[in-house]
Design a protein around this motif. Sequence first.
Motif: not given
Length: 422
Positions: A52-69, A171-172, A249-253
């Motif tokens: 799940i930490m790998v999933f969370f890192l991937v989500s953090g990498y791409i989700i905001p880019a999807s919004l901003e694009r 957050l961290a 909080l660490t998950i969000l960080a």
Amino acid sequence: MGPPRERPRVGWLDALRGIAALVVVLDHSSYAFLPQFRQELMPEFNTSRYGIMVFFLVSGYIIPASLERGGSVRTFWIGRLFRVYPLWAVAVTALPALHALDLARIRPDLAQQPPATVAAAHLTMFQELLGTPNLLLVLWTLSYEMAFYLLTVALFTVGRHHRSATVAVTLAVLAAAGVAAGVTLPPSALSHALGTGPLVAIASITMATAVWCACTGRPVLRTAGGVLGGLLALVLVTGNGTVPVWEGLTILAVMFLGTAIHRAEHGQVTWRSTACATAVVLLCAVASAHAHGDGRQFTERGWLTAFLLAVLTFAAGWALRHRRTPRWLMVLGAISYSVYLLHPVMLAVTDATIGRSARDDVVLEAAFVAVLLPLSWLTHRYVETPPQRWGRALSRRLRSRGEPADDPGSTVTTDLPAGGAR
């Protein structure tokens, strides 16, 4: 003919998603088919947290880019709706149907709450943070994904979306400071204080209001909706999670750290600031886990090994992003959301039919995966893919009608797919 130039960059994300999904499947299926292996492995390496930490890192990498694009909160939420909910709906309705046929088992504690409360909590995807048992054991991570979506929109609407590294560090540090100060809350503290039903109703109305306001064309309402959604996410993560506050909080960080890496890669922030943020997040996570470990339900060594290996896995994937990814890994990544949501349904069926093994049974484990992967391919093709096309078509129609970008200056150039982490 070789793949387009950008495909290797898409491929590394697919590879990470596929690997993470398989590790989560191994973790959950080991209860049924590899109990002895699990008993020996878990204290040393928490496979679920790794995946799940790998999933969370991937989500953090791409989700905001999807919004901003797209530069549009409305388009973002349309994309999320058509991307996440269709398969989710199939999975969460399949389990009760199989239970009615006596082919699967549902958690008995779900019957302790009114069906309307359980349904409303799951519709928000915040059930993990609303004191409601998850219908499927993996759904708890989607609650944190939803919290991240709301926080991402909040930062975007107030024009602070480029501060990902600062948010990650904040957050961290809060997580570590809370552990150091001995600040603890019982699981689902708000639910116990207010009552699960009232909290679900308040959260559902608040979330619907926040999303609706954030999707309007009026700047004041859009900002108010974004801030309201972000506050809801923070309150639920810190006051009503079932995992410790520091881990929430660490998950969000970690997710915002993934965003910071994306920004550094595209020149929006410096690599120096991102490296400093990474060091602080890692240090705080290690310190928090060290202070919290109790050697029983939570083992410091197992969590830390999983967390650090997840970060290293993401770093290795990013470092190799320009290399060609094996096709089988790209396919596995494409179906990873189906793999993630369908395997607990299948495990509920095997528990109700063949039961659990007393000893390790590699043949049953292999057979389980051999059935899961083709089924996931079918649901990806016929359940996931069509709604994604409909969502893109709807977004195009809205843009063709002249819908303005909420923040035209925020749009970034990226070759990442619009589908996001899941």
